[in-house]
Design an enzyme around this catalytic site. Structure first.
Site, mmCIF file in Angstrom:
data_model
loop_
_atom_site.group_PDB
_atom_site.id
_atom_site.type_symbol
_atom_site.label_atom_id
_atom_site.label_comp_id
_atom_site.label_asym_id
_atom_site.label_seq_id
_atom_site.Cartn_x
_atom_site.Cartn_y
_atom_site.Cartn_z
ATOM 1 N N GLN A 7 -17.159 6.123 9.074
ATOM 2 C CA GLN A 7 -17.339 7.347 9.856
ATOM 3 C C GLN A 7 -18.430 8.188 9.200
ATOM 4 O O GLN A 7 -18.268 8.633 8.068
ATOM 5 C CB GLN A 7 -16.004 8.095 9.879
ATOM 6 C CG GLN A 7 -16.040 9.471 10.475
ATOM 7 C CD GLN A 7 -14.724 10.193 10.211
ATOM 8 O OE1 GLN A 7 -13.636 9.612 10.293
ATOM 9 N NE2 GLN A 7 -14.796 11.453 9.844
ATOM 10 N N GLY A 8 -19.547 8.370 9.893
ATOM 11 C CA GLY A 8 -20.666 9.114 9.318
ATOM 12 C C GLY A 8 -20.709 10.551 9.808
ATOM 13 O O GLY A 8 -21.481 10.882 10.711
ATOM 14 N N SER B 100 -19.753 13.764 7.378
ATOM 15 C CA SER B 100 -20.143 14.717 6.336
ATOM 16 C C SER B 100 -21.523 14.406 5.778
ATOM 17 O O SER B 100 -21.968 13.260 5.761
ATOM 18 C CB SER B 100 -19.143 14.678 5.177
ATOM 19 O OG SER B 100 -17.875 15.091 5.602
ATOM 20 N N SER C 125 -15.948 6.765 3.859
ATOM 21 C CA SER C 125 -14.970 5.743 3.479
ATOM 22 C C SER C 125 -15.352 4.396 4.079
ATOM 23 O O SER C 125 -15.748 4.327 5.245
ATOM 24 C CB SER C 125 -13.579 6.139 3.963
ATOM 25 O OG SER C 125 -13.181 7.345 3.355
ATOM 26 N N GLU D 251 -7.270 12.825 12.207
ATOM 27 C CA GLU D 251 -7.388 12.486 10.788
ATOM 28 C C GLU D 251 -6.486 13.372 9.935
ATOM 29 O O GLU D 251 -6.312 13.130 8.745
ATOM 30 C CB GLU D 251 -8.860 12.672 10.378
ATOM 31 C CG GLU D 251 -9.283 11.900 9.150
ATOM 32 C CD GLU D 251 -10.762 12.118 8.842
ATOM 33 O OE1 GLU D 251 -11.415 12.890 9.567
ATOM 34 O OE2 GLU D 251 -11.240 11.520 7.880
#
Lengths: 297, 363
Positions: B119-120, B122, B154, B238
């Site tokens: 997951q891109g 931040s 992650s 999340e």
């Protein structure tokens, strides 16, 4: 697996909430308003909720009504009479006695207790000055007489109900303290803004709400377990709920005192009435951390 | 109201328990050893029919009610197995915002574990203030060209795909100029580097450098400018212990701590860890039951995140109390627990959300 409240349970909760909102004390001054407590007593008496258990109500239903009464600091007996009714139905004006002292006694005449496998009953004597400003303790008069016996299993189940009911009162009084503090934070202004708009205050109230929600979840299981699990498991669930709810309630009530600032530390602020009620319910049928055993769910 | 399993749930639990007696010990549960074989664990769990329980069958799920995830987490904890892979939030993001073409192309591989995802979101300059992100995606014919730097990513080391947020309209107000893409990780314009956590773990997350990476325009998820809405869906999920499945990890660790303790009385830290993990287990049951009413994922997820964080960090302190600083596995559990109040939105952000959106304590 579906742990939602049923429609009937939600109705019961709403009815208890409505009664408590209408007639519970809205201020410390209200605690001495005999006319109000008279109307409250009449209303509670009319509901029949003191005999919930002998009417077939579950632990969940008892917990819901007790919670709502705790939330609005209802200052006529419920918890004591409900536990007495579970022990020995049909004795009028009966509450419970613990450690040689009658509890939740306003207008009550007899106090029942458990000694080993015996159910005892005693007459209620003079009031004892106490911590709780909403539920009064009293001495016992004369020697308690035996009125029944209890199997081991029934005694453990009754204990579970008692621990659950005091946990429900803790949840309710915490919830009420939280609402009191949130409402104050929305109107009290400093530096030209409501104090709730500052993170330092808002975060305290956010944490307190999470503690209330955690209490709801752990208590609901324990309340269900009173009737649905074997007694030892029900008591274990009740102990876990009580430890969690007691710690949460103390923190939430302390937050309510803090958010009210100087006012929160005065006799006239209801925050300490919640805190006192919480401390009293913690000590009534207490649970120690050492009682958490090695068995895991 | 019933906390017990229905006959169908009990049968499922029995099947799962039987499978776990043979497979629970086969996989490491923590540290780099866990991350090295996480994909394998994911595929094994899915192949046996125990993953993606509440997701649509047409994409490889099982169309079961949400409470089945509780059973899965409880049994994984009991068996000492690794927790289930946490990717429900990506499934929700793609499922809710992606068109049918993207869903049918990508959800099956995501759910069965044959394609790995990261997951891109931040960036070094966009942490809690995610909407300040500066990665850009510029249209060039049928593709977008991406430049930027993502961090705290992650599974970046094993990912085939990245669900990426990038700014597509620099002139638009900052929340409106963001779009979401499915970017292939294996291409010249993408470089990832691992980050070593303070626990020593180096295979869990990393950073991703995007320098002229390309993505076909039809791999934009949702409409141009819908990226922020997708991000809110993803971070909302999340935050939920019911989506993440972490309760299995806490339950397993608490069991180990109890087993570590001689004598009848538990140390107070361990007893509290028992109380907190039991609370969280029951809280997840309550939340998943409420989903039967169609309760949507709102700010209440922030309450759940706080409760989950307090639980993990209470368990972390119990691990420290039992093992001191000298037991490597327990120290690892303690150090790892400190990340929980940051990952998926810091505790401070969760409290801001609770205060503003539930308590009405806005400025």
């Amino acid at each position: 697996m579906d742990v939602r409240l049923t429609a009937e349970q939600r109705q019961l909760r709403d009815a208890a909430a409505g009664l408590a909102d209408d007639l519970g004390p809205g201020s410390v001054l209200d605690l001495d308003d005999a006319e109000r407590t008279g109307r409250l007593e009449k209303a509670v008496g009319a509901t029949g909720w003191r005999a919930l258990r002998s009417d077939g109500a579950s632990g969940v239903e008892v917990a819901l009504v007790v919670e709502e009464f705790g939330r609005r600091l209802v200052d006529v007996p419920l918890l004591g009479p409900v536990l007495a009714d579970d022990l020995a139905p049909g004795i009028s004006s009966a509450t419970v006695a613990v450690d040689g002292r009658a509890r939740d006694t306003r207008g009550m005449r007899r106090a029942l207790s458990v000694e080993g496998d015996r159910v005892m009953s005693a007459e209620i004597g003079p009031l004892v000055p106490g911590t709780d400003l909403t539920r009064h303790a009293a001495e016992l008069r004369g020697t308690p007489e035996q009125i029944g016996t209890l199997s081991d299993e029934a005694a453990v189940r009754w204990r579970a109900l008692a621990v659950v009911a005091t946990s429900a009162d803790l949840l309710g009084t915490a919830r009420g303290a939280h609402t009191l503090a949130r409402d104050y934070a929305r109107i009290r202004e400093q530096y030209g803004r409501t104090i709730g708009s500052y993170q330092a205050v808002a975060h305290l109230l956010a944490e307190a709400l999470a503690l209330v929600e955690g209490s709801v979840s752990v208590l609901r299981h324990a309340a269900w377990a009173v009737d649905e699990l074997p007694p030892a498991e029900a008591l274990r669930a009740a102990r876990i709920a009580k430890l969690y709810c007691a710690r949460a309630a103390r923190t939430v009530c302390e937050t309510a005192v803090q958010v009210h600032g100087g006012t929160g530390n005065t006799w006239e602020c209801l925050a300490h009435v919640h805190l006192r009620r919480a401390l009293t319910s913690t000590d009534l049928f207490p649970v120690r951390l050492e009682e958490i055993d090695r068995g895991l769910s | 109201m019933d906390f017990r399993d229905s006959p169908e749930e009990a049968a499922f639990r029995d099947r799962l328990r039987a499978w776990l007696t043979e497979h629970a010990d086969a996989f490491p549960t923590a540290g780099d050893a866990y991350w090295a074989r996480q994909g394998e664990w994911h595929r094994a769990l899915h192949a046996a029919g125990f993953f993606g329980l509440s997701w649509p069958a047409q994409y490889g799920g099982h169309d079961l009610p949400p409470v089945y995830d509780v059973i899965l987490d409880e049994e994984l904890a009991r068996a000492g197995a690794p927790a289930r892979p946490s990717l429900g939030y990506l499934v929700q993001g793609l499922g809710r915002h992606g068109g049918e073409e993207l869903r049918s192309r990508f959800l099956p591989g995501m759910i069965d574990g044959t394609e790995r995802w990261c997951q891109g979101f931040s960036e070094p300059g966009a942490g809690s203030d995610l909407a300040s992100l500066t990665t850009t995606a510029t249209r060039d014919g049928d593709t977008y060209v991406v430049h930027g730097h993502k961090i705290w990513t992650s599974y970046s080391d094993v990912a085939d795909w990245c669900l990426l947020l990038a700014r597509t309209d620099p002139a638009a107000p900052r929340h409106k100029g963001i779009s979401a893409f499915i970017v292939a990780m294996a291409q010249p314009g993408v470089e990832q580097k691992p980050l070593k956590m303070m626990s020593g773990v180096s295979r869990e997350f990393g950073q991703v450098f995007l320098d002229g990476a390309t993505v076909p325009a039809d791999q934009m998820v949702g409409a141009p400018g819908e990226g922020w809405a997708l991000a809110m869906t993803v971070v909302g999920h999340e935050r939920e212990p019911s989506t993440l499945g972490f309760t299995a990890r806490y339950g397993k660790l608490v069991r180990e701590l109890v087993d570590h303790t001689p004598g009848d009385t538990l140390p107070p830290e361990v007893a509290w860890a028992v109380v907190e993990t039991e609370m969280l287990r029951l809280h997840v049951r309550r939340r998943l039951s409420e989903q039967l009413d169609g309760v949507s994922h709102g700010p209440e997820g922030s309450l759940d995140k706080l409760l989950m964080t307090w639980t993990e960090q209470t368990v972390g302190h119990a691990a420290l109390a039992v093992g001191g600083a000298g037991d490597p596995d327990l120290l690892h559990a303690y150090l790892y627990s400190r990340a929980q109040s940051v990952m998926g939105g810091t505790s401070q952000i969760q409290k801001n959300i609770i205060a503003a959106r539930i308590l009405g304590l806005g400025a």
